[in-house]
Write an enzyme that holds these catalytic residues in place. Structure first.
Site, PDB file in Angstrom:
ATOM      1  CE  LYS A  48      -3.812   1.791   2.776  1.00 45.09           C
ATOM      2  NZ  LYS A  48      -4.723   1.508   3.878  1.00 45.09           N
ATOM      3  NE  ARG A  49       5.642   1.716   4.071  1.00 46.62           N
ATOM      4  CZ  ARG A  49       6.897   1.576   3.670  1.00 46.62           C
ATOM      5  NH1 ARG A  49       7.569   2.626   3.255  1.00 46.62           N
ATOM      6  NH2 ARG A  49       7.490   0.399   3.689  1.00 46.62           N
TER       7      ARG A  49
END
Ligand code: GLU
Length: 545
Positions: A294-295
């Site tokens: 996600k990052r």
């Protein structure tokens, strides 16, 4: 211990007998072989590629079998709840043509409603009460501090963390101790009394992975939290049963909880639906493969695909390529078929990680966009521009005839081979920008400034908008020849030292002056679309620069 009295004390009042729920949510009447499947997201507002991956599989399984795909919202954890998240899920999946038959904010067959777990609290409590009556669930009064201390102790001893075996303190409380705690008003949760032994292995038939072995659960997991709201594990087992789910494809991150789920289904006396754990999407990162993050990876979020303007079918084609090993071959044979015709099979799903490669998706996108008609392309771009485009971009659609001419030129419609320059809506809009806006000019000229000026001014003087492509090119060649540039490419290649360059360099000056870019489709056609006045303006502007 009088479990019945304890159950009444913990969950007082009249709950319907469980047969009531069995009848209220009866087995579905569907044709033989029809699968009932679901998506059960938490309303966190983040919907990702893994969700789409599983959604496509579940949707195909349900709809190809004449079954049902429903949407259940697992909102038992209020901390993670985000406003508008349910609508966002529906919208994100709708973009990829995934439609639910029933569920939260969808409606449909009401028999199995409600589809928000918070609205089903009474059902879970009724089942929990039964487990307490049977001595299969008990109240636990341990505080957060005690649980943290327990975890630390277990970590220090290098033991498995959690509430189990000798560590499950409250499991062995006497009747007296329990009532004393209750009388003192101590908060408590309800835990399952696990009967499992981790030394035992159970064979599990995973719909995707095939025969696997799982370790028996021995964790006394929480089934009702202190506010009487169930945990995900408990609620999903009851819902998958009562909503008469038959097969679920979900991410393999849930494999770790499978032993708990198996024990819960058994304790509740339910027949389990089939579960298939879908491999995670991996990304090649240098030498290693890792899960999409996600990052680090914007392409994990489904929002990315809408914002960039990926053509939904392209993403779907790529997902199906990853999902079913025989899809690619089928698609080669049936490039224009409705994707719904592909005989999707759970058995063909990959058992190990799938590599997700944005370049591969981009290639598929180019190919898919090149198949569109001008009308389809315009409609697709317009939809994107209305939501994500700039004010200026929304005006590209004012003159449909011009846009049509631009797109057919840029897509190579009518030519021998369709061009494959367009990847996404955002990129395509940028690609056609110079037809509608004056864009900054690149400075990649191969010819010096003074000579450029002379070339532009001579070409301007000769330019006649009514010239056909041939006459137009003759004029370019005349200017080239006058400046010592070769007009015949063969001649130029034989003895380049005899010339300053070739007509291509001269054309480049005109191209950059008109479009700002060094690479474009046919320049004469571009000038025709731009119109006489605009061509003059742009050439003049470049000359005076
Ligand atoms: N609520 C879970 C999630 O957020 C669903 C897991 C499952 O499909 O059982 O992904």
């Amino acid at each position: 211990m009088n479990y019945k009295a304890l159950a009444e004390r913990l969950l007082p009042g009249e709950y319907p007998p469980l047969s009531y729920y069995e009848e209220k949510y009866p087995p579905r009447t569907l044709p033989k072989g029809a699968e009932v499947t679901r998506l059960a997201p938490s309303p966190t507002g983040f919907i990702h590629l893994g969700n789409l991956f599983a959604a496509i599989a579940n949707e195909r399984i349900a709809h190809r079998s004449g079954g049902v795909l429903y949407l259940r919202i697992e909102d038992t954890d209020l901390k993670r709840k985000v406003e508008g998240a349910v609508e966002a899920v529906i919208k994100a999946l709708h973009y990829f043509d995934i439609e639910f038959d029933e569920g939260a904010e969808i409606g449909g067959e009401e028999t199995y409603a409600p589809w928000y777990q918070r609205q089903r609290a009474e059902i879970y409590r009724a089942y929990a009460k039964r487990l307490i009556e049977e001595g299969r669930a008990y109240p636990c009064f341990c505080t957060e501090e005690e649980l943290t201390a327990l975890r630390e102790e277990q970590t220090a001893k290098k033991e498995i963390t959690g509430y189990y075996g000798q560590y499950a303190k409250c499991r062995n409380l006497t009747e007296e101790e329990i009532y004393r705690n209750l009388d003192a008003g101590k908060p408590y949760v309800i835990r399952l009394k696990s009967l499992g032994n981790p030394e035992n292995k159970i064979a599990f038939r995973d719909a995707v992975k095939g025969e696997i072995t799982v370790t028996e659960n021995d964790q006394d997991v929480v089934i009702l939290k202190s506010d009487g709201i169930p945990t995900y594990h408990f609620a999903h087992a009851i819902d998958d049963h009562l909503m008469r789910t038959t097969l679920v494809i979900r991410g393999e991150e849930w494999l770790a909880s499978l032993p708990i789920h198996i024990e819960l289904f058994d304790a509740l006396g339910f027949e389990r639906p089939r579960y298939g754990h879908n491999c995670s999407l991996m990304k090649q990162d240098g030498e290693t493969r890792r899960k999409l993050s996600k990052r680090k990876d914007p392409e994990l979020s489904l929002e990315f695909y809408r914002k960039e303007g990926y053509f939904p079918r392209a993403v779907k084609v790529y997902m199906l390529t990853l999902l079913n090993s025989n899809f690619e071959e089928w698609y080669q044979k049936n490039p224009d078929a409705d994707l719904a015709e592909f005989p999707f099979k759970v058995e063909k799903m990959s058992k190990s990680g799938s590599l997700f490669d944005l370049d591969k998706l981009n290639d598929i996108s180019k190919n898919e966009l090149s198949k569109l008609s001008i009308e389809e392309m315009s409609a697709f771009l317009k939809g994107w521009a209305e939501e994500f485009g700039t004010e200026a971009q929304r005006h590209y659609f004012d003159d449909a005839e011009k846009l049509g001419a631009v797109l057919s030129l840029c897509m190579g419609v009518g030519g021998k081979k369709r061009r494959k320059d367009l990847t996404t809506a955002s990129q395509a809009m940028k690609f056609i920008e110079y037809f509608f806006e004056r864009t900054p000019r690149t400075d990649e000229y191969r010819i010096g400034r003074d000579e450029r000026r002379a070339i532009l001014s001579e070409f301007l003087a000769a330019y006649d908008h009514s010239d056909d492509a041939q006459a137009w090119f003759c004029k370019v060649k005349e200017v080239a020849a006058a400046h010592g540039f070769a007009t015949d490419m063969k001649e130029y290649k034989l003895a380049p030292e005899r010339f300053k360059g070739s007509v291509a360099d001269v054309a480049e000056v005109l191209r950059i002056a008109t479009t700002g870019k060094a690479n474009t489709p046919d320049l004469w056609s571009i000038m025709q679309i731009l119109g006489e006045g605009e061509v003059h303006e742009r050439l003049k502007q470049a000359k005076d620069e």
